[in-house]
Design a protein around this motif. Structure first.
Motif, PDB file in Angstrom:
ATOM      1  N   ALA A  85     -28.596 -22.936   9.302  1.00  8.27           N
ATOM      2  CA  ALA A  85     -28.431 -21.578   8.779  1.00  8.27           C
ATOM      3  C   ALA A  85     -29.340 -20.605   9.528  1.00  8.27           C
ATOM      4  N   LEU A  86     -30.584 -20.988   9.778  1.00 12.14           N
ATOM      5  CA  LEU A  86     -31.519 -20.113  10.484  1.00 12.14           C
ATOM      6  C   LEU A  86     -31.147 -19.967  11.955  1.00 12.14           C
ATOM      7  N   ARG A  87     -30.660 -21.034  12.574  1.00 12.51           N
ATOM      8  CA  ARG A  87     -30.264 -20.940  13.986  1.00 12.51           C
ATOM      9  C   ARG A  87     -29.122 -19.945  14.187  1.00 12.51           C
ATOM     10  N   ARG A  88     -28.227 -19.853  13.213  1.00 14.23           N
ATOM     11  CA  ARG A  88     -27.086 -18.926  13.339  1.00 14.23           C
ATOM     12  C   ARG A  88     -27.529 -17.461  13.346  1.00 14.23           C
ATOM     13  N   ILE A  89     -28.657 -17.162  12.702  1.00 17.61           N
ATOM     14  CA  ILE A  89     -29.045 -15.756  12.560  1.00 17.61           C
ATOM     15  C   ILE A  89     -30.343 -15.406  13.281  1.00 17.61           C
ATOM     16  N   ALA A  90     -30.994 -16.376  13.884  1.00 20.10           N
ATOM     17  CA  ALA A  90     -32.276 -16.098  14.544  1.00 20.10           C
ATOM     18  C   ALA A  90     -32.088 -15.118  15.690  1.00 20.10           C
ATOM     19  N   PRO A  91     -33.020 -14.175  15.852  1.00 20.56           N
ATOM     20  CA  PRO A  91     -32.931 -13.253  16.996  1.00 20.56           C
ATOM     21  C   PRO A  91     -33.178 -13.995  18.302  1.00 20.56           C
ATOM     22  N   SER A  92     -32.875 -13.341  19.402  1.00 19.48           N
ATOM     23  CA  SER A  92     -32.953 -14.002  20.704  1.00 19.48           C
ATOM     24  C   SER A  92     -34.367 -14.434  21.071  1.00 19.48           C
ATOM     25  N   TRP A  93     -35.392 -13.805  20.492  1.00 18.25           N
ATOM     26  CA  TRP A  93     -36.768 -14.166  20.849  1.00 18.25           C
ATOM     27  C   TRP A  93     -37.249 -15.433  20.138  1.00 18.25           C
ATOM     28  N   ALA A  94     -36.473 -15.926  19.165  1.00 20.33           N
ATOM     29  CA  ALA A  94     -36.936 -17.042  18.327  1.00 20.33           C
ATOM     30  C   ALA A  94     -36.133 -18.315  18.559  1.00 20.33           C
ATOM     31  N   VAL A  95     -36.831 -19.437  18.475  1.00 22.06           N
ATOM     32  CA  VAL A  95     -36.197 -20.758  18.479  1.00 22.06           C
ATOM     33  C   VAL A  95     -36.532 -21.423  17.144  1.00 22.06           C
ATOM     34  N   ILE A  96     -35.530 -22.004  16.510  1.00 14.71           N
ATOM     35  CA  ILE A  96     -35.743 -22.755  15.274  1.00 14.71           C
ATOM     36  C   ILE A  96     -35.896 -24.217  15.667  1.00 14.71           C
ATOM     37  N   ALA A  97     -37.077 -24.751  15.445  1.00 16.79           N
ATOM     38  CA  ALA A  97     -37.392 -26.130  15.827  1.00 16.79           C
ATOM     39  C   ALA A  97     -37.622 -26.960  14.571  1.00 16.79           C
ATOM     40  N   THR A  98     -37.493 -28.264  14.717  1.00 15.34           N
ATOM     41  CA  THR A  98     -37.770 -29.162  13.599  1.00 15.34           C
ATOM     42  C   THR A  98     -38.750 -30.240  14.032  1.00 15.34           C
ATOM     43  N   GLU A  99     -39.640 -30.571  13.102  1.00 12.53           N
ATOM     44  CA  GLU A  99     -40.567 -31.691  13.263  1.00 12.53           C
ATOM     45  C   GLU A  99     -41.314 -31.657  14.588  1.00 12.53           C
ATOM     46  N   GLN A 100     -41.798 -30.469  14.949  1.00 12.21           N
ATOM     47  CA  GLN A 100     -42.682 -30.303  16.094  1.00 12.21           C
ATOM     48  C   GLN A 100     -44.044 -29.900  15.548  1.00 12.21           C
ATOM     49  N   GLY A 101     -45.097 -30.217  16.281  1.00 14.71           N
ATOM     50  CA  GLY A 101     -46.433 -29.974  15.781  1.00 14.71           C
ATOM     51  C   GLY A 101     -46.900 -28.540  15.959  1.00 14.71           C
ATOM     52  N   VAL A 102     -47.894 -28.181  15.146  1.00 17.23           N
ATOM     53  CA  VAL A 102     -48.636 -26.936  15.313  1.00 17.23           C
ATOM     54  C   VAL A 102     -50.031 -27.357  15.784  1.00 17.23           C
ATOM     55  N   ASP A 103     -50.405 -26.905  16.975  1.00 15.73           N
ATOM     56  CA  ASP A 103     -51.632 -27.347  17.633  1.00 15.73           C
ATOM     57  C   ASP A 103     -52.839 -26.617  17.048  1.00 15.73           C
ATOM     58  N   LEU A 104     -53.555 -27.313  16.165  1.00 18.88           N
ATOM     59  CA  LEU A 104     -54.777 -26.777  15.583  1.00 18.88           C
ATOM     60  C   LEU A 104     -55.988 -27.519  16.132  1.00 18.88           C
ATOM     61  N   GLY A 105     -55.862 -27.998  17.374  1.00 18.97           N
ATOM     62  CA  GLY A 105     -56.951 -28.763  17.992  1.00 18.97           C
ATOM     63  C   GLY A 105     -56.892 -30.215  17.558  1.00 18.97           C
ATOM     64  N   PRO A 106     -57.901 -30.684  16.812  1.00 20.68           N
ATOM     65  CA  PRO A 106     -57.878 -32.088  16.378  1.00 20.68           C
ATOM     66  C   PRO A 106     -56.924 -32.353  15.212  1.00 20.68           C
TER      67      PRO A 106
END
Length: 198
Positions: free
Chosen positions: A69-90
């Motif tokens: 649902a989000l991929r269908r409406i996301a603007p061109s600057w955005a990618v909808i990803a799943t189960e990828q990390g957010v790098d907070l260092g350790p």
């Protein structure tokens, strides 16, 4: 065989290599090498490898519904990803769904710095309630991620709790959505929340 007899049987499993962290712990830079040796889903928490609980069928269905649902409406600057990390260092938590700046994404992406993450969504499971209600919001807010959604199962219906980052830190609840989500941030979103069926 009764339920009591089943409970007393030993739990079967398989061995998983748990790497010994180096001094200072693992970081997002170590993810490619860790993926080669850890034969299960994991995250990093304060430099340690933490195994992730198995997800339910409802959890996986909801991720698919929201992702598409989000991929269908996301603007061109955005990618909808799943189960990828957010790098907070350790610490590298792995949200169920993220909206990320397109220029930060490559075929080899395993994690993203928080400044390119505009929305994180956690779909609650019975074994992740404390993590999704307490730990994750604190981590994402401290990292400065502007929008956070927590998704809950209410009689197999999707209920979305939305939060926005306060200037002084921490998240403020903004709305609870059933049947339809309509918000302005991180981009205009208007999506239906269908029944979860299989």
């Amino acid at each position: 065989m009764t339920a009591a007899q089943r409970r007393e049987e030993p739990i079967k499993g398989h061995m998983v290599l748990m790497p010994t962290p180096p001094e200072g712990g693992f970081t997002a830079r170590d993810l490619p090498r860790l993926m080669e040796v850890v034969d299960a889903r994991f995250e990093l928490l304060d430099g340690d490898v933490v195994m992730m609980a198995p997800s339910t069928h409802w959890h996986n269905e909801v991720i698919d519904i929201l992702k598409f649902a989000l991929r269908r409406i996301a603007p061109s600057w955005a990618v909808i990803a799943t189960e990828q990390g957010v790098d907070l260092g350790p610490t590298v938590p792995e949200p169920d769904i993220l909206a990320v700046t397109r220029t930060a994404v490559s075929a080899e992406s395993l994690s993203f710095p928080p400044e390119v993450v505009h929305l994180v969504i956690e779909v609650m499971s019975p074994r992740t309630k404390t993590i999704d209600r307490v730990l994750r919001p604190a981590q994402y807010a401290e990292a400065g991620i502007k929008c956070f959604w927590r998704v809950k199962n209410e009689a197999d219906a999707i209920v979305v709790y939305t939060f926005e980052l306060l200037p002084e830190g921490g998240y403020a609840p903004t709305r609870i959505f059933r049947n339809r989500v309509k918000v302005d941030r991180p981009f205009p979103i208007d999506i239906e929340l269908p029944d979860v069926t299989w």
